[in-house]
Design a protein around this motif. Structure first.
Motif, mmCIF file in Angstrom:
data_model
loop_
_atom_site.group_PDB
_atom_site.id
_atom_site.type_symbol
_atom_site.label_atom_id
_atom_site.label_comp_id
_atom_site.label_asym_id
_atom_site.label_seq_id
_atom_site.Cartn_x
_atom_site.Cartn_y
_atom_site.Cartn_z
ATOM 1 N N ASP A 112 0.853 -1.010 0.415
ATOM 2 C CA ASP A 112 0.044 0.474 0.053
ATOM 3 C C ASP A 112 1.037 1.381 -0.323
ATOM 4 O OD1 ASP A 112 -2.429 -1.242 -0.107
ATOM 5 O OD2 ASP A 112 -2.434 -1.983 2.275
ATOM 6 N N TYR A 113 0.787 2.046 -0.894
ATOM 7 C CA TYR A 113 1.473 3.454 -1.018
ATOM 8 C C TYR A 113 -0.035 4.720 -0.664
ATOM 9 C CZ TYR A 113 5.384 1.015 -2.137
ATOM 10 O OH TYR A 113 7.191 0.366 -1.808
ATOM 11 N N LEU A 114 0.849 5.803 -0.980
ATOM 12 C CA LEU A 114 -0.599 7.115 -1.469
ATOM 13 C C LEU A 114 0.050 7.439 -2.352
ATOM 14 C CD1 LEU A 114 -2.561 8.608 0.071
ATOM 15 C CD2 LEU A 114 -0.760 10.095 1.745
ATOM 16 N N ILE A 115 -0.625 8.027 -2.523
ATOM 17 C CA ILE A 115 -0.650 9.009 -3.994
ATOM 18 C C ILE A 115 -0.846 10.557 -4.056
ATOM 19 C CG2 ILE A 115 -0.454 9.544 -6.576
ATOM 20 C CD1 ILE A 115 -0.532 6.507 -7.073
ATOM 21 N N LYS A 116 -0.212 11.846 -3.719
ATOM 22 C CA LYS A 116 -0.661 12.724 -3.556
ATOM 23 C C LYS A 116 -0.326 13.300 -5.160
ATOM 24 C CE LYS A 116 0.737 13.420 1.422
ATOM 25 N NZ LYS A 116 1.112 14.478 2.001
ATOM 26 N N GLY A 117 -1.332 14.104 -5.151
ATOM 27 C CA GLY A 117 -1.041 15.385 -6.988
ATOM 28 C C GLY A 117 -2.180 16.690 -7.533
ATOM 29 N N ALA A 130 -4.941 9.874 -3.410
ATOM 30 C CA ALA A 130 -5.502 8.263 -3.928
ATOM 31 C C ALA A 130 -4.579 7.276 -2.676
ATOM 32 C CB ALA A 130 -5.073 8.261 -5.035
ATOM 33 N N SER A 131 -5.184 6.434 -2.404
ATOM 34 C CA SER A 131 -4.444 5.392 -2.434
ATOM 35 C C SER A 131 -4.195 4.042 -3.710
ATOM 36 C CB SER A 131 -5.490 4.248 -1.231
ATOM 37 O OG SER A 131 -6.716 3.868 -1.541
ATOM 38 N N ALA A 132 -3.253 3.274 -3.479
ATOM 39 C CA ALA A 132 -2.707 2.023 -4.391
ATOM 40 C C ALA A 132 -1.744 1.575 -4.011
ATOM 41 C CB ALA A 132 -1.521 3.356 -5.632
ATOM 42 N N LYS A 133 -2.131 0.207 -4.347
ATOM 43 C CA LYS A 133 -1.738 -1.077 -4.166
ATOM 44 C C LYS A 133 -0.568 -1.325 -5.389
ATOM 45 C CE LYS A 133 -5.131 -2.872 -1.954
ATOM 46 N NZ LYS A 133 -4.844 -2.923 -0.573
ATOM 47 N N ILE A 134 1.238 -1.735 -5.288
ATOM 48 C CA ILE A 134 2.029 -1.516 -6.221
ATOM 49 C C ILE A 134 2.164 -3.169 -6.090
ATOM 50 C CG2 ILE A 134 3.989 -0.614 -7.779
ATOM 51 C CD1 ILE A 134 2.282 2.129 -6.483
ATOM 52 N N THR A 135 3.033 -3.564 -7.168
ATOM 53 C CA THR A 135 3.595 -4.841 -6.910
ATOM 54 C C THR A 135 4.663 -4.886 -8.429
ATOM 55 O OG1 THR A 135 3.683 -7.333 -7.075
ATOM 56 C CG2 THR A 135 1.715 -6.002 -8.336
ATOM 57 N N ARG A 136 5.943 -5.299 -8.254
ATOM 58 C CA ARG A 136 6.204 -5.835 -9.640
ATOM 59 C C ARG A 136 6.448 -7.463 -9.530
ATOM 60 N NH1 ARG A 136 11.426 -3.452 -11.400
ATOM 61 N NH2 ARG A 136 11.352 -1.743 -9.937
ATOM 62 N N THR A 137 6.054 -7.768 -10.611
ATOM 63 C CA THR A 137 6.680 -9.110 -11.036
ATOM 64 C C THR A 137 7.051 -9.106 -12.181
ATOM 65 O OG1 THR A 137 4.024 -8.976 -10.878
ATOM 66 C CG2 THR A 137 5.135 -11.092 -12.294
ATOM 67 N N GLY A 138 8.486 -9.577 -12.564
ATOM 68 C CA GLY A 138 9.349 -9.676 -12.832
ATOM 69 C C GLY A 138 9.926 -8.114 -13.411
ATOM 70 N N SER A 139 9.604 -7.091 -14.870
ATOM 71 C CA SER A 139 10.319 -5.885 -14.996
ATOM 72 C C SER A 139 9.009 -5.358 -15.157
ATOM 73 C CB SER A 139 11.002 -6.323 -16.503
ATOM 74 O OG SER A 139 10.074 -6.853 -17.320
ATOM 75 N N ARG A 140 7.697 -6.046 -14.443
ATOM 76 C CA ARG A 140 6.473 -4.615 -14.978
ATOM 77 C C ARG A 140 5.833 -5.403 -13.285
ATOM 78 N NH1 ARG A 140 1.799 -8.394 -17.948
ATOM 79 N NH2 ARG A 140 2.208 -9.644 -16.209
ATOM 80 N N ILE A 141 6.424 -2.901 -13.351
ATOM 81 C CA ILE A 141 5.299 -3.017 -11.950
ATOM 82 C C ILE A 141 3.955 -2.537 -12.388
ATOM 83 C CG2 ILE A 141 5.016 -0.851 -10.883
ATOM 84 C CD1 ILE A 141 8.307 -0.450 -10.789
ATOM 85 N N THR A 142 2.597 -2.668 -11.902
ATOM 86 C CA THR A 142 1.730 -3.064 -11.622
ATOM 87 C C THR A 142 1.622 -2.140 -10.146
ATOM 88 O OG1 THR A 142 0.463 -4.825 -13.259
ATOM 89 C CG2 THR A 142 -0.628 -4.282 -11.572
ATOM 90 N N ILE A 143 0.167 -0.714 -10.742
ATOM 91 C CA ILE A 143 -0.351 0.510 -10.272
ATOM 92 C C ILE A 143 -1.698 0.012 -9.988
ATOM 93 C CG2 ILE A 143 -0.121 3.140 -9.197
ATOM 94 C CD1 ILE A 143 2.782 2.915 -10.516
ATOM 95 N N ILE A 144 -2.345 -0.349 -9.051
ATOM 96 C CA ILE A 144 -3.994 -0.133 -8.752
ATOM 97 C C ILE A 144 -4.190 1.013 -7.706
ATOM 98 C CG2 ILE A 144 -5.720 -0.826 -7.860
ATOM 99 C CD1 ILE A 144 -4.916 -3.978 -8.950
ATOM 100 N N SER A 145 -4.749 2.254 -8.265
ATOM 101 C CA SER A 145 -5.282 3.338 -7.548
ATOM 102 C C SER A 145 -6.919 3.508 -7.340
ATOM 103 C CB SER A 145 -4.271 4.610 -7.816
ATOM 104 O OG SER A 145 -4.730 5.214 -6.948
ATOM 105 N N ASP A 146 -7.699 3.443 -6.457
ATOM 106 C CA ASP A 146 -8.366 3.995 -7.114
ATOM 107 C C ASP A 146 -8.224 5.916 -5.795
ATOM 108 O OD1 ASP A 146 -9.955 1.424 -6.687
ATOM 109 O OD2 ASP A 146 -8.645 0.464 -5.699
#
Length: 179
Positions: A112-117, A130-146
């Protein structure tokens, strides 16, 4: 003499590569402004540009308003012409930073992360957290924010005739898979 030229060039190349950004042009933004018991008001745009600077956690996103699609063509037409005035305000832009972001600490488990912008929409600009969930799988970074925004904060008109069918509080979700 050659050493004095080569050393700064090597250092400069490290700076350039450490500032490398990753992006995608196929992020998805979904928004919902539905009120219970009425036709769902749900729009999706799957051609959103999303950029991340992994060294700083800075992000930027651009969505063309006419890229949002709806289940009913008439709803899409009203969205573009009556509410978003997409000919006059063709895009939504978000610029921000992921707080306490360190790409080296990302794993396959979501964190879990916080995004400010700042979100620019319909000719107005508002600060967003905004709250965000972030993961890394191999070279891919996925960001899901609500997050949620109020249509009235951006001067988006909702006629009184249908105000009972649309919620002023719009729920927004963005999914970005960056490579």
């Amino acid at each position: 003499m050659k050493k004095t030229i080569v050393m700064p060039m090597i250092l400069a190349s490290f700076l350039v590569f450490s500032q490398e950004k990753i992006l995608t042009k196929s992020s998805t933004i979904t928004f919902e402004a539905s009120v219970p018991s009425f036709q769902p008001v749900l729009g999706t745009n799957t051609n959103v540009t999303f950029v991340l600077n992994p060294a700083t956690g800075e992000i930027a996103s651009l969505a063309l308003i006419k890229g949002f699609q709806f289940e009913m063509p008439l709803m899409e037409e009203h969205f573009n012409e009556n509410y978003m005035e997409s000919d006059k305000y063709p895009k939504a832009i978000f610029r921000g930073k992921i707080e306490k972001f360190d790409s080296n600490n990302l794993t396959e488990d979501y964190k879990d992360y916080l995004i400010k912008g700042n979100l620019e929409l319909h000719g107005k600009s508002r600060d967003i957290n905004a709250s965000a969930k972030i993961t890394r799988t191999g070279s891919r970074i996925t960001i899901i924010s609500d997050f949620a925004v109020n249509a009235s904060d951006f001067g988006i008109p909702i006629p009184s005739l249908i105000k009972y069918k649309l919620d002023d509080r719009v729920k927004v979700q963005i999914i970005a898979v960056l490579k």
